[in-house]
Design a protein around this motif. Sequence first.
Motif, mmCIF file in Angstrom:
data_model
loop_
_atom_site.group_PDB
_atom_site.id
_atom_site.type_symbol
_atom_site.label_atom_id
_atom_site.label_comp_id
_atom_site.label_asym_id
_atom_site.label_seq_id
_atom_site.Cartn_x
_atom_site.Cartn_y
_atom_site.Cartn_z
ATOM 1 N N ASP A 157 0.857 -1.188 0.000
ATOM 2 C CA ASP A 157 0.000 0.000 0.000
ATOM 3 C C ASP A 157 0.894 1.239 0.000
ATOM 4 N N THR A 158 0.849 1.975 -1.101
ATOM 5 C CA THR A 158 1.692 3.168 -1.210
ATOM 6 C C THR A 158 1.234 4.300 -0.299
ATOM 7 N N SER A 159 0.015 4.197 0.212
ATOM 8 C CA SER A 159 -0.471 5.238 1.118
ATOM 9 C C SER A 159 -0.108 4.962 2.572
ATOM 10 N N ASP A 160 0.498 3.821 2.833
ATOM 11 C CA ASP A 160 0.897 3.459 4.197
ATOM 12 C C ASP A 160 2.006 4.407 4.662
ATOM 13 N N PRO A 161 1.948 4.884 5.897
ATOM 14 C CA PRO A 161 3.006 5.780 6.403
ATOM 15 C C PRO A 161 4.387 5.129 6.358
ATOM 16 N N GLY A 162 4.414 3.806 6.538
ATOM 17 C CA GLY A 162 5.690 3.116 6.492
ATOM 18 C C GLY A 162 6.332 3.195 5.112
ATOM 19 N N ILE A 221 7.923 6.579 4.738
ATOM 20 C CA ILE A 221 9.193 6.635 5.474
ATOM 21 C C ILE A 221 10.280 5.885 4.696
ATOM 22 N N TYR A 222 9.901 4.758 4.127
ATOM 23 C CA TYR A 222 10.842 3.965 3.324
ATOM 24 C C TYR A 222 11.381 4.769 2.147
ATOM 25 N N MET A 223 10.505 5.475 1.463
ATOM 26 C CA MET A 223 10.925 6.272 0.324
ATOM 27 C C MET A 223 11.750 7.473 0.746
ATOM 28 N N GLY A 224 11.536 7.962 1.960
ATOM 29 C CA GLY A 224 12.269 9.134 2.429
ATOM 30 C C GLY A 224 13.639 8.808 2.990
ATOM 31 N N GLN A 225 13.881 7.532 3.304
ATOM 32 C CA GLN A 225 15.166 7.122 3.846
ATOM 33 C C GLN A 225 16.084 6.609 2.719
ATOM 34 N N SER A 226 17.281 6.219 3.099
ATOM 35 C CA SER A 226 18.234 5.689 2.120
ATOM 36 C C SER A 226 17.930 4.244 1.739
ATOM 37 N N CYS A 227 16.880 3.654 2.331
ATOM 38 C CA CYS A 227 16.535 2.253 2.041
ATOM 39 C C CYS A 227 16.245 2.047 0.560
ATOM 40 N N VAL A 228 15.517 3.012 -0.033
ATOM 41 C CA VAL A 228 15.094 2.856 -1.418
ATOM 42 C C VAL A 228 16.281 2.830 -2.378
ATOM 43 N N THR A 229 17.392 3.461 -1.993
ATOM 44 C CA THR A 229 18.569 3.502 -2.867
ATOM 45 C C THR A 229 19.160 2.113 -3.067
ATOM 46 N N CYS A 230 19.166 1.308 -2.007
ATOM 47 C CA CYS A 230 19.787 -0.017 -2.074
ATOM 48 C C CYS A 230 18.787 -1.134 -2.375
ATOM 49 N N HIS A 231 17.536 -0.945 -1.964
ATOM 50 C CA HIS A 231 16.563 -2.045 -2.082
ATOM 51 C C HIS A 231 15.504 -1.807 -3.150
ATOM 52 N N GLY A 232 15.514 -0.647 -3.791
ATOM 53 C CA GLY A 232 14.602 -0.399 -4.907
ATOM 54 C C GLY A 232 13.224 0.080 -4.482
ATOM 55 N N GLU A 233 12.550 0.744 -5.418
ATOM 56 C CA GLU A 233 11.219 1.272 -5.129
ATOM 57 C C GLU A 233 10.196 0.171 -4.908
ATOM 58 N N ASN A 234 10.399 -0.968 -5.574
ATOM 59 C CA ASN A 234 9.460 -2.087 -5.439
ATOM 60 C C ASN A 234 10.058 -3.227 -4.626
ATOM 61 N N PHE A 235 11.081 -2.917 -3.821
ATOM 62 C CA PHE A 235 11.730 -3.892 -2.942
ATOM 63 C C PHE A 235 12.382 -5.033 -3.724
ATOM 64 N N GLU A 236 12.726 -4.753 -5.003
ATOM 65 C CA GLU A 236 13.295 -5.790 -5.858
ATOM 66 C C GLU A 236 14.791 -5.966 -5.646
ATOM 67 N N GLY A 237 15.424 -5.024 -4.947
ATOM 68 C CA GLY A 237 16.848 -5.111 -4.714
ATOM 69 C C GLY A 237 17.666 -4.498 -5.835
ATOM 70 N N THR A 238 18.890 -4.155 -5.529
ATOM 71 C CA THR A 238 19.843 -3.596 -6.493
ATOM 72 C C THR A 238 21.198 -4.259 -6.244
ATOM 73 N N PRO A 239 22.216 -3.961 -7.053
ATOM 74 C CA PRO A 239 23.538 -4.524 -6.758
ATOM 75 C C PRO A 239 24.068 -4.155 -5.381
ATOM 76 N N ALA A 240 23.538 -3.052 -4.812
ATOM 77 C CA ALA A 240 24.007 -2.627 -3.491
ATOM 78 C C ALA A 240 23.178 -3.203 -2.351
ATOM 79 N N GLY A 241 22.020 -3.782 -2.647
ATOM 80 C CA GLY A 241 21.149 -4.292 -1.602
ATOM 81 C C GLY A 241 20.308 -5.457 -2.076
ATOM 82 N N VAL A 242 19.978 -6.342 -1.144
ATOM 83 C CA VAL A 242 19.214 -7.550 -1.480
ATOM 84 C C VAL A 242 17.728 -7.221 -1.591
ATOM 85 N N PRO A 243 16.947 -8.061 -2.290
ATOM 86 C CA PRO A 243 15.493 -7.866 -2.318
ATOM 87 C C PRO A 243 14.899 -8.063 -0.924
#
Length: 260
Positions: A178-183, A186-208
């Motif tokens: 749910d994109t309207s969830d406050p969590g 917060i996820y999009m506002g932190q550095s989490c999205v840089t490593c884990h992706g917008e859809n939590f798919e992961g990147t070379p810097a972070g796991v899914p």
Amino acid sequence: MHRGKGMKFVGDSRIRSYEKNRIPKDYSEYPGKTEAFWPNFLLKEWIIGAIFLVGFLILTVAHPSPLERQADPTDTGYIPLPDWYFLQMYQLLKYEFASGPYNVIGAIIMPGLAIGALLLVPFMDTSKERRPFKRPLPTAFMLLTLFAMIYLTWESVVNHDWDAAKAQGEIVEEAEFDTSDPGYEIYMGQSCVTCHGENFEGTPAGVPLTGTGHTAEEIADIAVNGVVKDGQQTMPADAFSGSEEELQQLAEFLSTVTQQ
């Protein structure tokens, strides 16, 4: 027949001429041509071609082509890797003299010179000699080319991080969230999205983050203390910079994703 005039023969059109059996000609007197092209030689070619085709089809069924996830033009962390026959060019572009401001040298000039030299070899060496040591110029050029291709391909394979390449292209199931969830905010506002992706798919810097099975408490602990694997810090500590309440909201939201 008249005396002193020789012998004369008279043909009769009613008598059929002798017809030889339609069998392949005997080429044994001609070295290298000991059988007829049709059907002997051509039939052998067809049989070999059929065996190769069947073997190739079996190989494609037994080992399908490795497919990666759908291409994402917004994923700037993705590192593409060419097929094996272009790995030597891929490795060449990693060197300083052929990359960066000198990219034109590695991508156009050097391959152009190699192809141009290959095209000019028949004109520079017009000898009919077939023995390699009697043709030093083309022999040296081909050995140099072969050595360069093998060396660059080997260097590319040895120095490439295959585990990271497999992880970045791995097909993962899309998470429902749910994109309207406050969590999520917060996820999009932190550095989490840089490593884990917008859809939590992961990147070379972070796991899914999908399907990991972590609970909210475990996620909160990881966000604060990081992750250490095989003696290496795979996720830095204090990656989360928000308040305790925001950390709890983020952990509860991500727990719904990790359980999928």
